[in-house]
Enzyme design. Structure first.
Site, mmCIF file in Angstrom:
data_model
loop_
_atom_site.group_PDB
_atom_site.id
_atom_site.type_symbol
_atom_site.label_atom_id
_atom_site.label_comp_id
_atom_site.label_asym_id
_atom_site.label_seq_id
_atom_site.Cartn_x
_atom_site.Cartn_y
_atom_site.Cartn_z
ATOM 1 N N GLU A 1 -59.722 -9.903 -25.105
ATOM 2 C CA GLU A 1 -59.644 -11.343 -24.880
ATOM 3 C C GLU A 1 -59.861 -12.115 -25.660
ATOM 4 O O GLU A 1 -60.000 -13.278 -25.355
ATOM 5 C CB GLU A 1 -59.731 -11.355 -23.461
ATOM 6 C CG GLU A 1 -59.159 -11.065 -22.335
ATOM 7 C CD GLU A 1 -59.503 -11.919 -20.814
ATOM 8 O OE1 GLU A 1 -60.373 -13.184 -21.503
ATOM 9 O OE2 GLU A 1 -59.540 -11.329 -20.371
ATOM 10 N N GLY A 2 -60.884 -11.690 -26.658
ATOM 11 C CA GLY A 2 -61.507 -12.312 -27.949
ATOM 12 C C GLY A 2 -63.123 -12.878 -26.946
ATOM 13 O O GLY A 2 -63.913 -13.920 -27.433
#
Lengths: 351, 351
Positions: B319-320
């Protein structure tokens, strides 16, 4: 009048809340354990607060305990002792390294002169309110402090902690400033774990090979001078420590007795934690490690204490800087626990 | 009309500013090198910006590229593919893990459906504006994408990057969402560096031993199917990648060509960086690594690329999230460079 005494027992963080926190983390919308060490940090904060999910760590307060060391007259540091009072003035001016980080993260920062070898004329009275003495003695030649001075220093740390806690603290940070302070800190760790100096002595602010060998020999001389007397934590502080290190021990024990979690910084604060745990077993359960420094004694002590540092960036500035730099990650751990969706709440397919 | 094309050359960050930044850091009121890796990060940001000291990283923009993968029909993941659209909705709702972190740090966050196997009815139009297709093909059986689809996906990534840069970005972050995406990412890294799957394949969201062996065999089958054709980066993306991974490559190349630094996240973004560097040499000079994930392929690729991650916390959320969690440390690096006193400015003794 302090609300907590060094002689009160230390209760552990809540094991029931720890279990509830782990169960809560397992139910979040993510693979099991996918937040890695942030999950253990969130659970630890919860257990310290006794509430799940944990409250946000809005009020973080860092202190820097400053002091000089007799060993700096004997070639153990790359910088002269005059840097210590100059840096105290930099903390007051707000342009030391940790000052920048504290401002970035909304962390309250207060420097205390515990044993700086300078009058520090003109600095605010709060800075010198708990001064114990000018410098501590050279540990390779004689005890750093008298028995009375150890107790005054422990009490100074207790009062500093109580002042910070009274002002409102969700988390405390232990920082240090003092040219030469890695020498007594390493000596305390060596004495605590029965190591020889060569196993744990580092370069501090960056001494060369010859000065490192000299520092090792000086620490071994101090250890040999003190002998078995170092097995008692108060005598260890008197013989091998310093007033600022003893104040740090008093600070950590008081925080733990008050149920306020502490984020440790580099070698100096970890040495204080080692002695604090001997003096008041259970203190370490209230401590987390902000970062792994480049000092071997810090790394050994973290392993012995069972603490895994949040950051590992090769920092060796001291001042509490590594711990303050790690604050956003503790805050992240708590916010993730509070604000992430639950797996059970995810929209069903096609919703 | 994009302002930058994938075919433009990539200029390197300024070496003159890098040298100036290192000199500036050496003059700060601290022992030489005492800020550890924060010093190299500050110098890198400076060299990317072409100015010393660096400007604060106020405008940080993260994107999550979402997509499904044909391999999820063949038992490589602990979660069903239906989780991908559900998580896209969680990003839109703001309660995914990275949503929490982005809010904490004032980071703009936008999710893009590049290849989710769902219509995503009702999500904002911006989310699906660059959709390439529904899912990508199972790489052990056939190519993930046609040649045309690779180019559409690269172009989608280019447009996404240009949109973000036009909105104002001091730093970009590359995130991913897609059940099964560690399989094509690991395959791309294995093909890029000539490894066998067993050397680099990890557990992704947490598969058991049997599923891990199956995942390894599947990746080896895909590598054998593709053979030497994988030496070309565009053909590698078509054969072993996916639309979302190809879009990530286009995003990274565009950021580098535009002179905007990027913080990479876990395995997926690092796989994209590996292919981007083959496609457009010089891209990596504009990238830093946010964190070390638990995936062996990510660790191998970081070593090969010469990137040392900021965080090492055992995160594996994707997701970063690891990169967004590391943002405060990049900001710290820049602020320390800007705001710390110089050694020469320290108050003289007794002042």
């Amino acid at each position: 009048m302090p609300t907590v005494s060094l002689s009160d027992p230390i209760r552990p963080p809540s094991s029931a809340v720890l279990a509830a926190a782990r169960a809560h983390l397992a139910a979040l919308a993510k693979p099991l354990g996918a937040l890695g060490e942030l999950e253990e940090l969130a659970a630890w904060v919860s257990s310290c607060q006794g509430v799940c999910p944990a409250r946000p760590l809005d009020r973080v307060r860092a202190v820097v305990l400053a002091g000089d060391h007799g060993v700096t007259h004997y070639g153990v540091s790359a910088y002269p002792r005059e840097v210590t009072p100059a840096m105290v003035r930099a903390f007051v001016a707000g342009n030391a390294g940790v000052s920048v980080l504290a401002r970035q993260h909304g962390v309250s920062l207060q420097v205390y002169d515990v044993a700086v070898d300078d009058e520090l004329a003109g600095v605010p009275a709060a800075v010198t309110a708990y001064k114990v003495r000018r410098s501590s003695e050279p540990i390779q030649l004689r005890d750093a402090l008298s028995a009375d001075e150890v107790h005054w220093a422990l009490r100074a740390g207790e009062r500093i902690a109580n002042d910070q806690i009274s002002a409102g603290a969700d988390l405390l940070i232990m920082g240090d400033m003092g040219i030469g302070n890695t020498t007594p800190a390493a000596a305390l760790i060596a004495a605590s774990f029965g190591c020889r100096a060569a196993e744990i002595t580092g370069r501090g602010t960056g001494v060369d090979d010859a000065a490192l060998q000299h520092k090792i020999a000086l620490i071994d001389t101090a250890l040999a001078r003190v002998g078995g007397r170092a097995s008692d934590p108060v005598q260890r502080l008197a013989a091998l420590g310093s007033a600022d290190l003893a104040a740090g021990v008093g600070f950590l024990v008081t925080a733990a007795r008050s149920g306020v979690p502490v984020l440790l910084d580099g070698l100096v604060s970890v040495a204080e934690a080692v002695v604090a745990e001997d003096l008041a077993p259970g203190t370490i359960a209230w401590c987390a490690a902000g970062h792994r420094s480049t000092e071997p004694a810090q790394q050994l002590a973290l392993d012995k204490l069972g603490l895994r540092p949040v950051l590992d960036l090769g920092l060796r500035l001291g001042e509490g800087s590594g711990a303050v730099a790690a604050v956003p990650l503790l805050r992240s751990a708590v916010l993730l626990m509070r604000e992430m969706a639950l797996l059970a709440d995810l929209a069903p397919p096609g919703a």
